[in-house]
Design an enzyme around this catalytic site. Structure first.
Site, short mmCIF file in Angstrom:
data_model
loop_
_atom_site.label_atom_id
_atom_site.label_comp_id
_atom_site.label_asym_id
_atom_site.label_seq_id
_atom_site.Cartn_x
_atom_site.Cartn_y
_atom_site.Cartn_z
N ILE A 90 0.79 -1.34 -0.06
CA ILE A 90 0.01 0.02 0.11
C ILE A 90 0.80 1.28 0.01
CG2 ILE A 90 -1.85 1.06 1.20
CD1 ILE A 90 -2.54 -1.62 -0.06
N HIS B 147 -2.70 -4.42 11.12
CA HIS B 147 -2.72 -3.72 12.50
C HIS B 147 -2.31 -4.69 13.64
CE1 HIS B 147 -5.41 -1.59 10.04
NE2 HIS B 147 -4.99 -0.48 10.48
#
Ligand code: GLN
Ligand code: ZN
Length: 764
Positions: free
Chosen positions: A436, A699
């Site tokens: 990303i 995360h």
């Protein structure tokens, strides 16, 4: 005398003292008593600021060591079992911290409550968790302790409570039942709280019910009537506080409630004012939020006074002057900005200055303009200097906006044509792998940036050091066999600030912090003027990265909506215009990246979904300009150049059509936590272009296995054609370490290979 008050004050302290104290306590560097002392000192300073400005009430109960919704859960005894709270006992601070972040001194670690955005602000609250047999009890006395401390100082205290319906609305059921069924039992505890307040001789309380600015289902509207009829105010006066928008048709309900006053936010809009004057009884208090609690601009005192004077004939002494909402969303004190350019500083007001503005307006309203004529004049001069300043206006930018035509927002050809040309240039296999944008932000990288900022590194040494980082990142990605590489974003401290610093029209404060969640604060850039590029912003880094490899390197930009939403924005032009100016600056960058030989360019829009307006009726207008500005930024390129975008935070289903309308060639999405939800949208809506729903959650430090990733991809293939599917993590990797990143990406690439072996034949 016209009464004046604020709805709440920031609690982080002028120098983020609370953040430091709380974090020191978590690390056991200070005791709980030390922490409380520091907290109380901030609280008392905040009261003093209001007192010094002659506020009619000192607002108490807005302070919090973590989050005020979490505190409300503690006060109401809403503590899920996993926090091992003994019913009937006081919910202590360590339990509150554990609910907020999963750990605290002297407590067992466990999963924290969920966190959610507070309406359309960038503050996040802790989501109350309800069980079917939820009981409520008065389980924390912090509010009463604060009230007593303030009363000892002789302040006229106005406590703030989160209203019962807003509290329920914000929470979530942990099994399948309707939380509204808990209302009656909840109200019993609210009545106990009211009793406690009466014992302390409180005359006015502020009950925050911001959900009244949402489009509420009818059952919730009805629940308002029944709830407020059950609340026993007696001689306590209740000011029902609404903010972040108008009341819509909830006004009819509110006008009937047995409350003693209503607070409205005239800064978000004043469309409804006439209707309110017609419908809300003039015998009750109307508190008018006229000083904006959500921005950093000086109030236009003349304009505000004029508006107040229009309301006064109807409400007379029952008209109160206030901030639009709590000042929580504004930085604390402009006086501590020692480095800020003086001209710009003259245009600003932070929380402390806003309290003073409220007072000036109330005094002007009570005693006549002439009694504040000096202040009005000074204010007028500063505002004029702002509106005429040539630092704000750039005719070239304005002309470009005028000259915009819809054609500029469209790629030359449709996706069907582009995709073929891109395939020829890029020659990617099925299931191309990419990331990303960011790679681990190591302490070395932070140190390089810090030293450059402090002047310890000259530009040449800095450039060399960042290049080293880029080189290593490219090398690692090549070793991993990824198909589309990134440069890693080592030069970026933050995805908005980085661009803000290179654009005209932006400035930065040294201390303009606002609370984001818990002890976490953000310092949003300030957009004050027309935006344009000072120089190319990313070209050098990207050109260098691409020079190191034959594999395509993806250029990386932050999109207009995200830059806008994560900054303090101008209040002198519509958001749409500011977004378009950013879009044009980005368009220039995109054009330059293409010229520099970059074949893939990603424009991140993580804030696209979160910037949706609160009311559904306002969505389309927002989506139209949000999509338009993205397309302006991305459409200058040839068919062969591939445009990517990326979005986080899930919940795309209701805006999926607009996401498709961006016409990005590829979109990567954060989905790993809400995967199936998103895929459901594809059952009904065939997403037209290439798409990479994240295959694992960045995360978490956990390494996903190849088998897991294959399974994820197989699920996606039920909805996404195999030649449209990309393989990528669900967000940037900057918070992970290199070991985690390398192991996870290794498994991800292996999964893509397995799938290719399986499907390659069938696609020919
Ligand atoms: N390109 C950014 C990164 O990888 C995207 C961050 C985001 O989605 N919030 O860090
Ligand atoms: Zn993301």
């Amino acid at each position: 005398m016209t009464k004046k008050h604020i709805l709440g004050f920031p609690r982080i302290g002028a120098n983020r003292e609370l953040k430091r104290a709380v974090e020191a306590y978590w690390k056991k560097e200070i005791t709980q008593d030390d922490l409380m002392q520091k907290g109380q000192k901030i609280e008392e300073k905040n009261w003093k600021i209001q007192f010094d400005q002659n506020a009619s009430f000192i607002t108490v109960g807005d302070f919090s060591y973590y989050d005020h919704i979490l505190d409300t859960s503690a006060m109401l005894g809403v503590v899920p079992d996993r926090f091992e709270h003994v019913k009937g006992k006081n919910v202590d601070l360590d339990t509150i911290f554990t609910m907020g972040r999963g750990q605290a001194p002297n407590k067992k670690e466990t999963t924290a409550l969920a966190m959610k955005k507070w309406f359309n602000t960038n503050y996040h609250y802790m989501v109350p968790e309800f069980e079917q047999n939820q009981t409520f009890s008065l389980a924390n006395t912090n509010l009463f302790n604060s009230i007593e401390r303030a009363q000892k100082l002789n302040y006229n205290v106005k406590p703030v409570l989160v209203g019962p319906l807003t509290y329920l609305w914000l929470g979530k059921e942990n099994t399948n039942f309707d939380k509204l069924s808990l209302l009656n039992s909840l109200l019993i505890t609210y009545n106990q709280i009211l009793e406690e307040l009466k014992k302390r001789n409180i005359t006015w309380i502020q009950i925050d019910e911001p959900i009244l600015t949402l489009e509420l289902p009818e059952v919730w509207q009805k629940a308002f009537i029944s709830a407020y009829e059950q609340l026993k105010f007696n001689n306590l006066n209740a000011l029902l506080a609404t903010y972040f928008g108008d009341l819509g048709n909830n006004l009819d309900i509110v006008s009937k409630l047995p409350i003693h006053g209503l607070h409205i936010d005239l800064c978000s809009n004043n469309n409804q004012l006439t209707e309110i004057i017609q419908k809300f009884p003039h015998t009750k208090i109307l508190s008018v939020g006229i000083v904006n609690g959500r921005n950093i601009w000086k109030t236009d005192l003349n304009k505000s006074l004029k508006l107040l004077k229009e309301i006064k004939p109807y409400f007379g002494e029952n008209l109160w002057v206030a901030t639009s909402c709590s000042l929580l969303h504004s930085p604390v004190d402009l006086d501590s900005e020692l480095k800020l350019d003086n001209e710009i500083k003259g245009w600003l007001a932070f929380a402390k200055q806003k309290v003073a503005e409220v007072t000036i307006l109330a005094n002007g309203l009570a005693n006549g303009d002439n009694t504040i004529s000096n202040l009005l004049e000074e204010n007028q001069l500063l505002l004029k200097s702002r509106s005429n300043s040539n630092r704000i206006h750039n005719n070239e930018v304005k002309q470009r906006i005028k000259d915009l035509t819809p054609a500029l927002a469209n790629r030359k050809n449709t996706f069907a044509t582009r995709v073929k040309k891109q395939a020829e240039v890029l020659n990617l296999p099925l299931f191309p792998t990419t990331t990303i944008g960011s790679f681990p932000q190591t302490s070395e990288i932070r140190k390089i940036r810090q030293e450059f900022k402090n002047g310890k590194l000259d530009i040449n040494t800095y450039t060399l050091k960042i290049r080293e980082e880029i080189k290593e990142t490219i090398h690692k990605q090549e070793t991993l066999n990824l198909e589309v590489l990134v440069h890693g974003e080592a030069e970026r401290n933050d995805m908005v600030e980085y661009f803000g610093e290179l654009l005209n029209g932006f400035t930065f404060t040294s201390n303009g912090w606002v609370q984001s969640y818990g002890s976490r604060c953000v310092k949003p850039p300030v957009i004050y003027g027309d935006i344009s590029r000072t120089k190319p912003m990313t070209i050098e880094w990207l050109e260098y990265a691409q020079s190191l490899t034959k594999v395509p390197v993806k250029g990386m930009l932050t999109g207009p909506v995200t830059i806008l939403s994560w900054s303090f924005v101008r209040d002198d032009q519509p958001h749409k215009d500011t977004a378009l100016q950013i879009a044009l600056a980005l368009r220039d960058e995109v054009t330059d990246l293409e010229k520099a030989g970059i074949k893939i360019i990603q424009i991140d829009e993580p804030a696209f979904r979160e910037a949706l307006p609160l009311k559904k009726k306002d969505w389309q207008n927002y989506l139209d300009w949000a999509v338009y500005s993205f397309k302006i930024s991305s459409s200058s390129v040839a068919d062969e150049t591939q445009i990517h975008t990326h979005m986080c935070y899930s919940e795309f289903n209701d805006v999926i059509q607009s996401i498709a309308a961006l016409d990005a060639d590829v979109i990567t999405l954060e989905t790993s936590r809400g995967n199936m939800e998103l895929l459901k949208a594809f059952e009904v809506f065939k997403y037209p272009n290439d798409i990479g729903p994240g295959v694992y959650d960045i995360h978490s430090p956990r390494i996903p296995t190849t088998a897991e990733i294959v399974e994820q991809l197989e699920k996606m293939l039920k909805y996404i054609p195999l030649n449209r599917l990309w393989v990528n993590p669900d967000c940037g990797l900057k918070t992970r370490n290199w070991r985690e990143v390398q192991e996870a990406l290794h498994n991800m690439v292996a999964a893509a290979k397995l799938l290719r072996q399986k499907y390659e034949k069938s696609s020919i």
